[in-house]
Design an enzyme around this catalytic site. Sequence first.
Site, short mmCIF file in Angstrom:
data_model
loop_
_atom_site.label_atom_id
_atom_site.label_comp_id
_atom_site.label_asym_id
_atom_site.label_seq_id
_atom_site.Cartn_x
_atom_site.Cartn_y
_atom_site.Cartn_z
N LYS A 113 0.81 -1.22 0.00
CA LYS A 113 0.00 0.00 0.00
C LYS A 113 0.84 1.26 0.00
O LYS A 113 0.32 2.35 -0.22
CB LYS A 113 -0.96 0.01 1.21
CG LYS A 113 -2.11 -0.97 1.03
CD LYS A 113 -3.16 -0.79 2.08
CE LYS A 113 -4.33 -1.73 1.81
NZ LYS A 113 -5.28 -1.76 2.91
N LYS A 195 -5.34 -10.91 -6.96
CA LYS A 195 -6.56 -11.09 -6.20
C LYS A 195 -7.64 -10.08 -6.60
O LYS A 195 -7.32 -8.93 -6.88
CB LYS A 195 -6.23 -10.90 -4.71
CG LYS A 195 -7.14 -11.62 -3.76
CD LYS A 195 -6.72 -11.38 -2.33
CE LYS A 195 -7.64 -10.38 -1.69
NZ LYS A 195 -7.75 -10.46 -0.25
N LYS A 198 -11.30 -4.25 -4.96
CA LYS A 198 -12.14 -3.10 -5.32
C LYS A 198 -11.31 -1.94 -5.84
O LYS A 198 -11.79 -1.12 -6.60
CB LYS A 198 -13.01 -2.67 -4.14
CG LYS A 198 -12.23 -2.14 -2.94
CD LYS A 198 -13.21 -1.63 -1.92
CE LYS A 198 -12.56 -0.84 -0.81
NZ LYS A 198 -11.74 -1.59 0.11
#
Length: 328
Positions: A113, A195, A198
Amino acid sequence: MSKKVAFSGIQPSGVIHIGNYLGAIQQWVDGQDKYANIFCVVDLHAITVPQDPKSLKENTYRTAAIYLAAGINPKNSIIFVQSQVPAHTELAWVLNTVTHTGELLRMTQFKDKTKTGSDNASVGLFDYPVLMAADILLYGTNLVPVGEDQKQHVELARNLAQRFNNRFGKTFAIPEPIIRKSGARIMGLDDPSKKMSKSAGPANYIALTDSPEIIRKKIMRATTDSGTVIKFDPKRAGLYNLLTIYQLFSGKTEAQIEKHFIRKGYSNLKRELADLIIDKLTPLQKKIEYYMKNKRLLDQVLKSGAKRADKIASQTLKEVKQKLGLVA
Ligand code: TRP
């Protein structure tokens, strides 16, 4: 003998997609009689990245509505919102003091991230795994049903529990992750090498709230290959992913599915898969909408869940404070 305690949580940060549903929620529903379950809406985790307050509130309700719509029975299982039980943040602080910064720097989710190298990620994002450890350890949790990507975080919770127990005397149960093999990793529709997520954009996932038209469009456009034979072959990532989704929604075996699709092409598979998903999601969507229109009912469930959770969590926290020599 009393049942093992299982704890899990989902962030109320927008879209919940079929990857979350098949990889997490469905296995919780399956295990609900076997374990003493605690299901949390982890709103304090959600705010580690910026959230719009109005949407956060709505998404918190929606996540709870999804738990109920999926079939979790609040009479047996505890369903609650993390921020309504103050012991989570209190224990997180205590655990911070036994966590090594190196451990958090090694967390792959944090590294992913913050890949862009900018240093404006919040301290909360860095500390996220410690709050998650607190969630787990407050309840004497034995089992943590999560997706594959959360395994490292559960590992940290185990290490912190062991370290605390060694220093201050046995306090925490040592939790174990349960990772469902198939469905632990539902991959992105337009990029089956990663994976389902969203943040990868709407073509990547099917949201639980997508309309039949959208579901059909996304499945028909899903990435496959130039092959023709329909088989569960992990090397053909796109096809394998579609078949896995088919398997999890249909409950059929690999052999049954392969037999069913003998001499049929990819477009056939896609059409049937879209029908199947629409068939499974439509009743779920109706139930979610029912709860979203009955927020008083949701409030009642969440209030009573928080009360039950608080009772257990405060007891653990009290013991922790006593062991540390904090006056409590
Ligand atoms: N980090 C988890 C996720 O993103 C959510 C979570 C927070 C959680 N606390 C938890 C999962 C405790 C299991 C147990 O999926």
